[in-house]
Design a protein around this motif. Structure first.
Motif, PDB file in Angstrom:
ATOM      1  N   VAL A  38       7.534  -9.107  10.014  1.00 27.92           N
ATOM      2  CA  VAL A  38       6.156  -8.747  10.375  1.00 27.92           C
ATOM      3  C   VAL A  38       5.944  -7.246  10.262  1.00 27.92           C
ATOM      4  O   VAL A  38       4.968  -6.776   9.665  1.00 27.92           O
ATOM      5  N   CYS A  39       6.855  -6.485  10.828  1.00 30.89           N
ATOM      6  CA  CYS A  39       6.690  -5.020  10.865  1.00 30.89           C
ATOM      7  C   CYS A  39       6.847  -4.387   9.491  1.00 30.89           C
ATOM      8  O   CYS A  39       6.205  -3.366   9.207  1.00 30.89           O
ATOM      9  N   LEU A  40       7.664  -4.994   8.615  1.00 34.45           N
ATOM     10  CA  LEU A  40       7.756  -4.494   7.248  1.00 34.45           C
ATOM     11  C   LEU A  40       6.432  -4.724   6.528  1.00 34.45           C
ATOM     12  O   LEU A  40       5.902  -3.826   5.868  1.00 34.45           O
ATOM     13  N   MET A  41       5.861  -5.914   6.690  1.00 35.14           N
ATOM     14  CA  MET A  41       4.563  -6.174   6.053  1.00 35.14           C
ATOM     15  C   MET A  41       3.453  -5.336   6.676  1.00 35.14           C
ATOM     16  O   MET A  41       2.516  -4.932   5.988  1.00 35.14           O
ATOM     17  N   GLU A  42       3.561  -5.067   7.964  1.00 34.30           N
ATOM     18  CA  GLU A  42       2.617  -4.174   8.632  1.00 34.30           C
ATOM     19  C   GLU A  42       2.693  -2.776   8.009  1.00 34.30           C
ATOM     20  O   GLU A  42       1.661  -2.163   7.702  1.00 34.30           O
ATOM     21  N   LEU A  43       3.908  -2.272   7.818  1.00 31.86           N
ATOM     22  CA  LEU A  43       4.098  -0.973   7.171  1.00 31.86           C
ATOM     23  C   LEU A  43       3.480  -0.974   5.779  1.00 31.86           C
ATOM     24  O   LEU A  43       2.751  -0.046   5.411  1.00 31.86           O
ATOM     25  N   ASP A  44       3.757  -2.013   4.999  1.00 30.50           N
ATOM     26  CA  ASP A  44       3.251  -2.064   3.632  1.00 30.50           C
ATOM     27  C   ASP A  44       1.728  -2.183   3.597  1.00 30.50           C
ATOM     28  O   ASP A  44       1.073  -1.598   2.730  1.00 30.50           O
ATOM     29  N   ALA A  45       1.160  -2.950   4.538  1.00 32.50           N
ATOM     30  CA  ALA A  45      -0.299  -3.062   4.610  1.00 32.50           C
ATOM     31  C   ALA A  45      -0.909  -1.707   4.955  1.00 32.50           C
ATOM     32  O   ALA A  45      -1.877  -1.269   4.319  1.00 32.50           O
ATOM     33  N   LEU A  46      -0.343  -1.041   5.954  1.00 39.88           N
ATOM     34  CA  LEU A  46      -0.840   0.278   6.335  1.00 39.88           C
ATOM     35  C   LEU A  46      -0.699   1.268   5.176  1.00 39.88           C
ATOM     36  O   LEU A  46      -1.568   2.117   4.965  1.00 39.88           O
ATOM     37  N   THR A  47       0.397   1.169   4.429  1.00 39.53           N
ATOM     38  CA  THR A  47       0.605   2.045   3.273  1.00 39.53           C
ATOM     39  C   THR A  47      -0.492   1.838   2.245  1.00 39.53           C
ATOM     40  O   THR A  47      -1.049   2.796   1.703  1.00 39.53           O
ATOM     41  N   GLU A  48      -0.824   0.583   2.001  1.00 44.06           N
ATOM     42  CA  GLU A  48      -1.862   0.274   1.021  1.00 44.06           C
ATOM     43  C   GLU A  48      -3.230   0.785   1.481  1.00 44.06           C
ATOM     44  O   GLU A  48      -4.030   1.250   0.681  1.00 44.06           O
ATOM     45  N   VAL A  49      -3.487   0.706   2.778  1.00 37.84           N
ATOM     46  CA  VAL A  49      -4.793   1.081   3.315  1.00 37.84           C
ATOM     47  C   VAL A  49      -4.894   2.579   3.614  1.00 37.84           C
ATOM     48  O   VAL A  49      -5.898   3.218   3.285  1.00 37.84           O
TER      49      VAL A  49
END
Length: 193
Positions: free
Chosen positions: A139-150
């Motif tokens: 979850v937290c890895l995908m959270e990081l990647d989502a935040l990176t994209e945004v």
């Protein structure tokens, strides 16, 4: 409980199309209203469609922490810190994504157990169980990647590092240190947005 059912126009929802976002306020307080305003602002400002899996949100100032199920529930905290609010919202939406991928979660956690044979359980370093700590690596890895994209890489890593000072400390720090390794596991098992 005050329920505010909003049919938000396409211009406000960016790529969320004509989705109905139902935001309930548990206590109808000023703090909850401020958090609702933040959530609407984030939806308007950013294209979150890639990470949007449920349209029902409760804002509860008395919640000990945010949670995803049975209804995505956010604390009324940090209504003026949009990066932190975005992190919280995306994190809980990603749990909804994982809920639909049971076999992929099982395979991912099996591999993460081999990579990290011993993980912390409980606040502040891990999650409520061993399984949940492993799940939160994903979850937290995908959270990081989502935040990176945004928000961009630098700001995303700053948000994740800040989170890691207060909760899921081991999880967030491991995600920052081993992000490429963890991302590869998620992609291998089709558990990646």
């Amino acid at each position: 409980m005050k329920i505010l059912n909003l049919a938000i126009p396409l211009t406000l929802l960016s790529q969320l199309a004509s989705a109905n976002v139902e935001i309930s306020l548990s206590n109808d307080s000023d703090k909850e209203e401020m958090k609702r305003t933040q959530v609407l602002r984030l939806i308007e400002q950013y294209d979150l469609s890639k990470w949007w899996f449920t349209n029902k949100i409760i804002i509860d100032e008395s919640a000990k922490s945010p949670f995803s199920h049975p209804i995505l529930t956010l604390k009324a905290s940090m209504p003026n810190n949009d990066p932190a609010g975005l992190s919280q919202l995306l994190h809980e939406q990603i749990h909804w994504f994982e809920e639909s991928k049971k076999k992929e979660v099982e395979n991912t956690i099996s591999e993460l157990r081999k990579m990290y044979p011993s993980v912390p359980v409980g606040y502040p370093d891990g999650a409520r169980s061993q399984f949940s700590t492993y799940l939160h690596l994903a979850v937290c890895l995908m959270e990081l990647d989502a935040l990176t994209e945004v928000l961009g890489k630098k700001q995303a890593e700053t948000v994740i590092a800040t989170n890691g000072k207060y909760f899921y400390k081991w999880v967030y720090n491991t995600v920052l240190e081993d992000q490429a390794k963890i991302r590869k596991v998620l992609q291998k098992h089709d558990l990646y947005i």
